[in-house]
Design an enzyme around this catalytic site. Structure first.
Site, PDB file in Angstrom:
ATOM      1  N   GLY A  69      17.192  14.427 -31.615  1.00 30.23           N
ATOM      2  CA  GLY A  69      15.784  14.102 -31.792  1.00 30.23           C
ATOM      3  C   GLY A  69      15.422  12.677 -31.449  1.00 30.23           C
ATOM      4  O   GLY A  69      14.252  12.333 -31.329  1.00 30.23           O
ATOM      5  N   SER A 176      14.503   3.950 -26.060  1.00 31.26           N
ATOM      6  CA  SER A 176      14.151   2.543 -26.204  1.00 31.26           C
ATOM      7  C   SER A 176      14.551   2.022 -27.575  1.00 31.26           C
ATOM      8  O   SER A 176      14.942   2.786 -28.456  1.00 31.26           O
ATOM      9  CB  SER A 176      12.641   2.364 -26.001  1.00 31.26           C
ATOM     10  OG  SER A 176      11.919   3.135 -26.957  1.00 31.26           O
ATOM     11  N   HIS A 477     -18.831  27.488 -33.377  1.00 37.29           N
ATOM     12  CA  HIS A 477     -19.668  26.707 -34.279  1.00 37.29           C
ATOM     13  C   HIS A 477     -19.439  27.161 -35.725  1.00 37.29           C
ATOM     14  O   HIS A 477     -19.366  28.367 -35.974  1.00 37.29           O
ATOM     15  CB  HIS A 477     -21.149  26.909 -33.932  1.00 37.29           C
ATOM     16  CG  HIS A 477     -22.083  26.232 -34.881  1.00 37.29           C
ATOM     17  ND1 HIS A 477     -22.337  24.877 -34.831  1.00 37.29           N
ATOM     18  CD2 HIS A 477     -22.826  26.722 -35.929  1.00 37.29           C
ATOM     19  CE1 HIS A 477     -23.195  24.567 -35.792  1.00 37.29           C
ATOM     20  NE2 HIS A 477     -23.502  25.669 -36.472  1.00 37.29           N
TER      21      HIS A 477
END
Length: 499
Positions: A69, A176, A477
């Site tokens: 992960g 990263s 709606h």
């Protein structure tokens, strides 16, 4: 983030039933020959591995963390959203239930339970990826991989020892890491990165957040809701870099109303932990001067992230990397060594989990079919505060820079019946179109559940839709999505119905 349903849809499973792929096994001291070795088990890496296996390639995924992960699932996207959700519920109970006729007395926080719930969600999802690997017969190797040749990866196994894996193709998906701030030492207790901010054991009375980007705003929002006095120090004159400027300005107003404080055009020059506890912080103007002394219980360093390629062996094998650590790739995700590809945070582009996922799929498809495609213009970004702030495509500033003649349709949530009914109507929808073709160029939203609403605009941009296409599409709606339709109506027809 985890698009399991799309990866394992009925159609894909049906088409792959006759394809043989790798058996789920473990490497020890022997060599093995693979079609694809993926280094990194984050959103880009595990998706690339699954897709490669689905396409009939013998695939291995190497991950050093011990849990799949990547940063996103373990110490990023998923745990932060768990805390954002929990803290939002607390704030609702504390401040907003009364307006709905709901009486709640003595609302309090059990932080250990909140953190435990976060960890349980993370563990369930990481375990789920291992199940997906087994289902698709991807080999999972726990250890740190180093590229030692164009077709070979050496793995220092987490349980001890090492192995070498030979492969026709290698995909780098190492992600990263937190960008450090000079002269400020992160200890993940008092001076923390996003990792430490996700696991604080108590609610700080005062928190200083260095950086007004996505991570700083989300984590600052969590602890502000839970009772911290949060001050964000941002080097530039705006928050949420990448967002449309008009949206960013409104965002700043909303967060300020919620109680967060901001020091814009400022920088932290030092932060030192006091022996008595807490941190002494020195702040000055970004251009220098106007020095201020602040104190905090916790300081969060959130100035961004940088590619993580340490110990990967790129320099030794000759893979080209920029001076900022970005791996250089072509349109097929190939480095200058054709058998080695790279995806995700370690290449150019926004550091987003969904961007890495799509690159992982594209890289795997390119290996098999010789072609791939990622439409970077249609990749959305989202700040998951409340209200949420997502965007996709060009900002108004960018279309101006490009010299494109454009129109803007903007519709406020205060004129949307569902938002008003929910008593949650901060923000607006802003759609930018080409004034000559009516093609949607960008969509920017600040409002409730806006991270979900942006999907319609992503699809519109991907298929080159016009504002009229969206305006003439039926929207149920009452829903928040009607605000998107009405913003499109303003672009297409110059008028909308409810504003």
């Amino acid at each position: 983030m985890l698009r399991q349903a799309s990866l394992f849809s009925r159609e894909i499973l049906k088409s792959q039933r006759s394809v043989s792929s790798v058996s789920f096994r473990r490497f020890y001291a022997t060599e093995a020959q693979e079609d694809v070795v993926v280094i990194g088990g984050g959103p880009g890496g595990y998706v690339a591995a699954i897709k490669a296996a689905q396409l009939g390639l013998k695939t291995t995924c190497i991950e050093s963390r011990g849990r799949l992960g990547g940063t996103c699932l373990n110490v990023g996207c998923i745990p932060s959203k768990a805390l954002l959700n929990s803290s939002h519920k607390y704030e609702d109970a504390l401040k907003h239930f009364g307006a709905h006729g709901i009486k709640v007395e003595k609302v309090s926080i059990d932080l250990p339970v909140m953190m435990k719930a976060k960890e349980e969600r993370v563990f369930g999802l990481t375990s789920g990826i291992e199940g997906l690997f087994k289902k698709n017969k991807v080999t999972y190797v726990k250890g740190k991989g180093t590229i030692v040749g164009p077709n070979e990866v050496k793995v220092a196994l987490s349980e001890g020892g090492s192995t070498s894996i030979k492969s026709k193709n290698i995909i780098i998906a190492t992600g990263s890491e937190v960008t450090p701030l000079p002269n400020i030492k992160i200890d993940e207790k008092t001076i923390v990165s996003s990792t430490g901010a996700l696991s604080l054991t108590s609610i700080p009375k005062k928190m200083i957040v260095i950086g007004g980007g996505v991570i700083g705003l989300e984590m600052g929002s969590v602890w502000s809701r839970l009772g911290s006095e949060v001050t964000v120090v941002e080097f530039t004159e705006r928050i949420a870099a990448g967002a449309d400027d008009e949206v960013a300005k409104e965002f700043l107003k909303v967060l300020t109303r919620q109680g967060m404080k901001f020091m814009m055009g400022a920088k932290v020059t030092s932060a030192s932990v006091k022996s008595s506890g807490g941190v002494d912080v020195t702040v000055e103007a970004a251009a220098g001067g106007n020095i201020q002394k602040l104190d905090a219980d916790v300081v969060l360093v959130a100035i961004g992230r940088r590619p993580y390629t340490e110990g990967l062996g790129l320099k030794e094998v000759g893979v080209k990397v920029t001076n900022r650590g970005i791996v250089e790739v072509d349109d097929h995700f190939r480095t200058n060594i054709p058998s080695i590809r790279a995806i995700g945070d370690c290449i150019r582009g926004p550091m987003l989990a969904h961007k890495a996922e799509d690159e992982g799929i594209a890289a795997a498809e390119d290996i098999v079919h010789g072609s791939s495609h990622v439409n970077y213009h249609a990749i959305p970004s989202v700040v998951y505060t409340w209200p949420e702030v997502p965007w996709v495509g060009y900002t108004e500033e960018q279309v101006k820079e490009k010299g494109i003649k454009y129109k803007v349709g903007k519709f406020p949530f205060k004129a949307n019946s569902r938002a008003r009914t929910n008593a949650d109507s901060d923000g607006f929808v802003k759609i930018i179109t080409d004034s000559e073709t009516d093609k949607i160029l960008g969509s920017h939203i600040i409002g409730p559940d806006a991270g979900e609403l942006i999907a319609e605009s992503v699809l519109a941009i991907e298929y080159g839709a016009s504002a009229e296409d969206v305006a003439r599409t039926y929207h149920a709606h009452p829903t928040l999505s009607e605000a998107v339709k009405e913003a499109a109506m303003l672009n297409a027809f110059g008028k909308c119905i409810h504003f």
